[in-house]
Motif scaffolding. Structure first.
Motif, PDB file in Angstrom:
ATOM      1  N   ILE A   1      -2.426   6.963  -7.157  1.00  0.00           N
ATOM      2  CA  ILE A   1      -1.932   5.670  -7.635  1.00  0.00           C
ATOM      3  C   ILE A   1      -1.543   4.837  -6.418  1.00  0.00           C
ATOM      4  N   VAL A   2      -2.253   3.737  -6.195  1.00  0.00           N
ATOM      5  CA  VAL A   2      -1.915   2.828  -5.096  1.00  0.00           C
ATOM      6  C   VAL A   2      -1.159   1.643  -5.686  1.00  0.00           C
ATOM      7  N   SER A   3       0.135   1.628  -5.468  1.00  0.00           N
ATOM      8  CA  SER A   3       0.991   0.566  -6.001  1.00  0.00           C
ATOM      9  C   SER A   3       1.230  -0.483  -4.915  1.00  0.00           C
ATOM     10  N   ILE A   4       0.695  -1.668  -5.137  1.00  0.00           N
ATOM     11  CA  ILE A   4       0.859  -2.784  -4.194  1.00  0.00           C
ATOM     12  C   ILE A   4       1.913  -3.717  -4.783  1.00  0.00           C
ATOM     13  N   ARG A   5       3.086  -3.669  -4.211  1.00  0.00           N
ATOM     14  CA  ARG A   5       4.252  -4.366  -4.759  1.00  0.00           C
ATOM     15  C   ARG A   5       4.635  -5.535  -3.872  1.00  0.00           C
TER      16      ARG A   5
ATOM     17  N   PRO B   1      -3.493  17.213  -9.151  1.00  0.00           N
ATOM     18  CA  PRO B   1      -2.434  16.528  -8.382  1.00  0.00           C
ATOM     19  C   PRO B   1      -2.458  15.010  -8.623  1.00  0.00           C
ATOM     20  N   ILE B   2      -1.281  14.410  -8.616  1.00  0.00           N
ATOM     21  CA  ILE B   2      -1.154  12.954  -8.689  1.00  0.00           C
ATOM     22  C   ILE B   2      -0.339  12.500  -7.484  1.00  0.00           C
ATOM     23  N   ASP B   3      -0.961  11.710  -6.638  1.00  0.00           N
ATOM     24  CA  ASP B   3      -0.272  11.167  -5.468  1.00  0.00           C
ATOM     25  C   ASP B   3      -0.002   9.685  -5.687  1.00  0.00           C
ATOM     26  N   ARG B   4       1.043   9.224  -5.027  1.00  0.00           N
ATOM     27  CA  ARG B   4       1.416   7.806  -5.186  1.00  0.00           C
ATOM     28  C   ARG B   4       1.620   7.182  -3.816  1.00  0.00           C
ATOM     29  N   ILE B   5       0.977   6.037  -3.614  1.00  0.00           N
ATOM     30  CA  ILE B   5       1.100   5.267  -2.380  1.00  0.00           C
ATOM     31  C   ILE B   5       1.761   3.938  -2.718  1.00  0.00           C
ATOM     32  N   ASP B   6       2.862   3.636  -2.051  1.00  0.00           N
ATOM     33  CA  ASP B   6       3.565   2.366  -2.282  1.00  0.00           C
ATOM     34  C   ASP B   6       3.411   1.465  -1.060  1.00  0.00           C
ATOM     35  N   ILE B   7       2.641   0.407  -1.212  1.00  0.00           N
ATOM     36  CA  ILE B   7       2.504  -0.606  -0.159  1.00  0.00           C
ATOM     37  C   ILE B   7       3.368  -1.786  -0.575  1.00  0.00           C
ATOM     38  N   GLN B   8       4.444  -2.019   0.190  1.00  0.00           N
ATOM     39  CA  GLN B   8       5.496  -2.917  -0.275  1.00  0.00           C
ATOM     40  C   GLN B   8       5.709  -4.103   0.662  1.00  0.00           C
TER      41      GLN B   8
ATOM     42  N   GLY C   1       4.788 -14.554   7.183  1.00  0.00           N
ATOM     43  CA  GLY C   1       5.643 -13.403   6.907  1.00  0.00           C
ATOM     44  C   GLY C   1       5.006 -12.420   5.953  1.00  0.00           C
ATOM     45  N   VAL C   2       4.326 -12.939   4.911  1.00  0.00           N
ATOM     46  CA  VAL C   2       3.663 -12.061   3.944  1.00  0.00           C
ATOM     47  C   VAL C   2       2.532 -11.279   4.610  1.00  0.00           C
ATOM     48  N   VAL C   3       1.720 -11.974   5.402  1.00  0.00           N
ATOM     49  CA  VAL C   3       0.579 -11.322   6.050  1.00  0.00           C
ATOM     50  C   VAL C   3       1.048 -10.270   7.053  1.00  0.00           C
ATOM     51  N   GLU C   4       2.058 -10.605   7.857  1.00  0.00           N
ATOM     52  CA  GLU C   4       2.514  -9.690   8.906  1.00  0.00           C
ATOM     53  C   GLU C   4       3.268  -8.489   8.351  1.00  0.00           C
ATOM     54  N   ASN C   5       3.726  -8.592   7.109  1.00  0.00           N
ATOM     55  CA  ASN C   5       4.523  -7.504   6.534  1.00  0.00           C
ATOM     56  C   ASN C   5       3.735  -6.213   6.363  1.00  0.00           C
ATOM     57  N   ILE C   6       2.417  -6.304   6.366  1.00  0.00           N
ATOM     58  CA  ILE C   6       1.594  -5.104   6.233  1.00  0.00           C
ATOM     59  C   ILE C   6       1.776  -4.185   7.436  1.00  0.00           C
ATOM     60  N   ASN C   7       2.308  -4.743   8.536  1.00  0.00           N
ATOM     61  CA  ASN C   7       2.452  -3.977   9.777  1.00  0.00           C
ATOM     62  C   ASN C   7       3.815  -3.302   9.924  1.00  0.00           C
ATOM     63  N   THR C   8       4.612  -3.294   8.865  1.00  0.00           N
ATOM     64  CA  THR C   8       5.881  -2.575   8.953  1.00  0.00           C
ATOM     65  C   THR C   8       5.613  -1.077   9.070  1.00  0.00           C
TER      66      THR C   8
ATOM     67  N   GLU D   1       2.683   3.936   7.546  1.00  0.00           N
ATOM     68  CA  GLU D   1       2.698   5.348   7.154  1.00  0.00           C
ATOM     69  C   GLU D   1       1.980   5.560   5.822  1.00  0.00           C
ATOM     70  N   GLU D   2       2.195   4.648   4.882  1.00  0.00           N
ATOM     71  CA  GLU D   2       1.543   4.763   3.576  1.00  0.00           C
ATOM     72  C   GLU D   2       0.031   4.582   3.696  1.00  0.00           C
ATOM     73  N   LEU D   3      -0.398   3.658   4.546  1.00  0.00           N
ATOM     74  CA  LEU D   3      -1.833   3.435   4.740  1.00  0.00           C
ATOM     75  C   LEU D   3      -2.507   4.650   5.379  1.00  0.00           C
ATOM     76  N   LEU D   4      -1.833   5.270   6.329  1.00  0.00           N
ATOM     77  CA  LEU D   4      -2.376   6.481   6.949  1.00  0.00           C
ATOM     78  C   LEU D   4      -2.463   7.620   5.939  1.00  0.00           C
ATOM     79  N   LYS D   5      -1.446   7.740   5.107  1.00  0.00           N
ATOM     80  CA  LYS D   5      -1.445   8.762   4.057  1.00  0.00           C
ATOM     81  C   LYS D   5      -2.607   8.535   3.092  1.00  0.00           C
ATOM     82  N   LEU D   6      -2.845   7.281   2.734  1.00  0.00           N
ATOM     83  CA  LEU D   6      -3.949   6.954   1.832  1.00  0.00           C
ATOM     84  C   LEU D   6      -5.293   7.309   2.458  1.00  0.00           C
ATOM     85  N   ARG D   7      -5.446   6.992   3.730  1.00  0.00           N
ATOM     86  CA  ARG D   7      -6.710   7.297   4.404  1.00  0.00           C
ATOM     87  C   ARG D   7      -6.973   8.799   4.439  1.00  0.00           C
ATOM     88  N   GLU D   8      -5.925   9.592   4.651  1.00  0.00           N
ATOM     89  CA  GLU D   8      -6.082  11.044   4.676  1.00  0.00           C
ATOM     90  C   GLU D   8      -6.465  11.575   3.293  1.00  0.00           C
TER      91      GLU D   8
END
Length: 759
Positions: free
Chosen positions: A637-641, A694-701, A737-744, A749-756
């Motif tokens: 589950i990729v939750s984009i909040r 298994p159910i994994d959850r990725i939160d991109i916030q 600010g919205v665009v740069e927030n992806i780099n927090t 960490e969530e993006l790397l987890k998703l890629r794995e």
């Protein structure tokens, strides 16, 4: 009398001060307009929704420049002049000395300018500060922008001044151009109002010792002189005539703008549109006060109640339609019996068989030896902010995974702006797979999706929905009204490069072949709170849990499939942009949509029932749990909040008496997302008990507080609300600010987890 006492007396009984006190004492509605404007500009009203930016950063033709500020300056001067006119009409008779002066109205306006001057000082201060601190604007460009506002204000003021200079006559003096006495004698209300004002002018004068003249010097007032009744009647009629002329001018201007509103050049900045609306309200206030005198409030209340009654009877109700649906055929039945028949086992199993084809085609994209992960993308609502954030997050995640994210994705759910951004990215990926020259990851797409939608929406509300509404257009061979709903869709069509202007049935072959993920939109039925499931493929199986309750007849059906309900009304021809609009119905901005049912039902924002789309993803998983268990190695589950999942708990501030009354309601509103998060987390936990993989959850916030340290401390509006506004308009700073927030760090960490997970 001492010098200090004489000075204080002269100050208190000066014309500007007495007019200010008179406004504070009598003109409460006029004061309310100024208070609302100041509160909006300073961010005390509507900060969360970005309302201050509409005045501090006006946009015209998608640009903030001299011209946009010039137009707002024109509108502000018009509102100021309307304020002077109304005060003059309602209270000029209390200051009879002004009638002995040449050009009384212009001198009255000069002395009545304390409130407008205070407002302009606050407005210019906030405007300059905002431009410097929020828009990355150079001092030179700020000077040009402010000059545009000042020049616009001066130009409009001079135009009105010239008009009144040649038309308004001296009070209590005979005028050369007399109004026909027969007309005046037939207007009994006007005559009665004028007679009452004459009586006040004789008996209830306000003491004024001096007034401000054109040369900037204070001059003493002469003793008031009274003239015959016919002159008084003529003067009041002549003043009222001037008011009517300006009212007609403004209404005609709004009508013309409404007729040509679909041309970008005629779409005024929102701040200017709001100023025009306030100008009309001020004019109406003055007209009521003149015609009805002390009964104006009672008359206004009676008229309002009468119009409210007629509206309740359907006389003024404006219905906004879903484009593509046929409203001329017999409406679909919307009752419990029909809903049960549309969600019986026959419909559910038939719809499951169709989607199973899409699932199998999705599985065929991967090798037979290794079971893939199935991805569900859930995007949250939140206006323009969520649209930009979801597009940005999907571009980044899909690019980092080298396209694996969308290859693994079976379903996209969510609400409002988030689905707009996700559907735009899905369309870009589709065009790429169709060998069109489109790069889904380019920054230009973020620039387009973040383009202002609010300006044309508000302008359409003022210039078309309120006064015109007779322009028509055709879609799929059916005629509809060019209303605010049409404006929203056309703006959305423009900023998405006209790529999604198609009926939902056009997505059927692409979703069936699993070329792109399925997408389910779930606007809320206002009448009963159910979800309206809108998808290219029929999805009555979203209620598949009903199959377990065949022996219990009182089960609440949670939603209804759009295509099944509106088969006879061309449900599959629904314009996809209309589906997005219905899912993103922001209160007071985007109108609710009336569907062709009996009884008629209305749809509004999907975020009311589930702003994050997680419950819909779980329902889909439940409907196909056996197939997914057998053919996948698990679900992601990729939750984009557009809001943080675990936000800090705010300290409870001191509670006023008003707070104690409003807290029960405000606490529910402020914790709305928390309630939904708790429900979704519980549902997610229950899912793990019956789903065997298994159910994994990725939160991109989007976590705005991360960037508080880069905000300028002088900026009070943004310091108190670092998060981008919940609106269809973003400032340059908010976009960055919205665009740069992806780099927090958390998002990385969530993006790397998703890629794995997708390797």
């Amino acid at each position: 009398m001492s010098f200090a006492k004489r000075t204080l007396t002269a100050f208190i009984y000066s014309f500007p001060i007495q007019l200010l006190l008179n406004n504070l004492k009598r003109n409460h509605f006029l004061l309310l307009f100024w208070i609302v404007l100041v509160a909006m500009i300073t961010g005390n009203i509507g900060r969360y929704m970005g309302i201050p930016y509409l005045f501090l950063d006006p946009e015209y033709l998608n640009k903030v420049n001299f011209t946009s500020f010039f137009i707002v300056g024109l509108a502000t001067a018009g509102f100021t002049t309307a304020f002077h006119i109304t005060c003059y009409i309602t209270d000029g008779h209390r200051f009879s000395f002004i009638g002995a002066l040449p050009k009384p109205f212009t001198k009255f306006s000069l002395n009545n300018s304390l409130l407008p001057v205070i407002f302009l000082m606050v407005y210019l201060y906030e405007m300059i500060r905002f431009q410097l601190n929020n828009q990355y604007t150079s001092p030179q460009q700020v000077f040009i922008n402010i000059s545009g506002f000042v020049v616009g204000f001066i130009v409009m003021t001079l135009i009105f001044a010239a008009y009144f200079w040649f038309t308004n006559k001296d009070i209590f003096k005979y005028v050369v151009c007399r109004i026909d006495e027969k007309i005046k004698s037939n207007v009994q209300v006007t005559r009665a109002s004028a007679m009452k004002k004459l009586d006040i002018a004789r008996k209830k004068q306000v003491r004024v010792d001096n007034y401000l003249d054109y040369d900037g010097r204070f001059k003493k007032t002469d003793e008031a002189t009274f003239y015959d009744k016919s002159t008084i009647l003529q003067v009041f009629d002549q003043n009222h005539f001037n008011l009517v002329i300006i009212q007609l001018f403004i209404f005609v201007m709004v009508l013309i703008l409404g007729i040509f509103k679909d041309y970008a050049s005629f779409q005024l900045p929102v701040g200017a549109s709001f100023m025009i609306l306030l100008t009309i309200l001020v004019m109406i206030t003055g007209a009521f006060s003149y015609w009805f005198g002390g009964w104006s409030l009672t008359a206004g209340l009676i008229i309002f109640l009468f119009i409210n009654y007629l509206t309740g009877e359907g006389f003024f109700n404006k219905k906004y339609k879903a484009f593509g649906l046929d409203y001329k055929v017999a409406p679909a039945t919307y009752d419990i019996d029909n809903l049960r028949s549309l969600n019986d086992s026959t419909h559910i199993k038939a719809d499951q068989q169709i989607t199973l084809q899409a699932l199998q085609n999705w599985r065929n994209k991967f090798s037979a030896e290794q079971k893939p992960k199935m991805v569900f993308i859930c995007v949250s609502g939140g206006g323009k902010r969520a649209a930009l954030w979801s597009l940005n997050a999907l571009q980044t995640a899909d690019s980092l995974s080298q396209g694996a994210l969308f290859k693994h994705t079976m379903l996209i759910t969510g609400a409002s702006g988030g689905l707009i951004g996700a559907s735009y990215f899905r369309e870009l990926k589709l065009r790429e797979k169709l060998q069109e020259k489109i790069n889904p990851y380019q920054a230009i797409h973020r620039q387009k999706i973040s383009t202002d939608n609010l300006n044309p929406l508000i302008f359409s509300l003022l210039a078309n929905d309120l006064f015109v509404g007779f322009n028509k257009f055709q879609y799929a061979g059916i005629e509809y009204t060019r209303d605010r709903a049409y404006t929203f869709e056309e703006q959305l069509n423009q900023i998405t490069e006209k790529l999604m202007d198609k009926p939902i049935k056009d997505y059927v072959p692409h979703e069936l072949s699993a070329t792109i993920p399925m997408m389910i939109l779930t606007p809320t039925v206002v009448n009963d709170g159910r979800k309206m499931y809108i998808s290219a493929l029929p999805v009555s199986y979203m209620n598949s849990d009903l199959l377990n309750y065949q022996d219990y007849t009182n089960t609440k059906i949670s939603g209804v499939d759009f295509i099944n309900l509106f088969k006879k009304q061309q449900g599959d021809s629904l314009r996809f942009l209309s589906a997005l609009r219905m899912s993103a119905t922001f209160p007071y901005i985007t109108p609710t949509t009336t569907l062709p049912t009996e009884p008629p039902i209305e749809l509004m924002d999907a975020g009311i029932s589930d702003n994050f789309g997680l419950t819909d993803a779980m329902r889909f998983l439940y409907a196909f749990s056996e197939w997914i268990e057998q053919n996948t190695s698990g679900v992601v589950i990729v939750s984009i909040r557009d809001s943080p999942k675990l936000s800090s708990v705010k300290e409870k501030a001191g509670q006023t008496i008003l707070d104690s009354f409003s807290q029960p309601i405000s606490s529910v509103y402020n914790n709305f997302e928390n309630f939904q998060d708790i429900t979704s987390d519980n549902l997610f936990g229950y899912t793990k008990t019956w789903f065997k993989q298994p159910i994994d959850r990725i939160d991109i916030q989007y976590q705005a507080e991360t960037y508080v340290d880069i905000l300028n401390e002088m900026d009070s509006i943004r310091q108190t609300n670092a998060r981008a506004s919940l609106s269809w308009r973003l400032t340059a700073r908010e976009k960055a600010g919205v665009v740069e927030n992806i780099n927090t760090q958390k998002n990385k960490e969530e993006l790397l987890k998703l890629r794995e997970l997708l390797k």
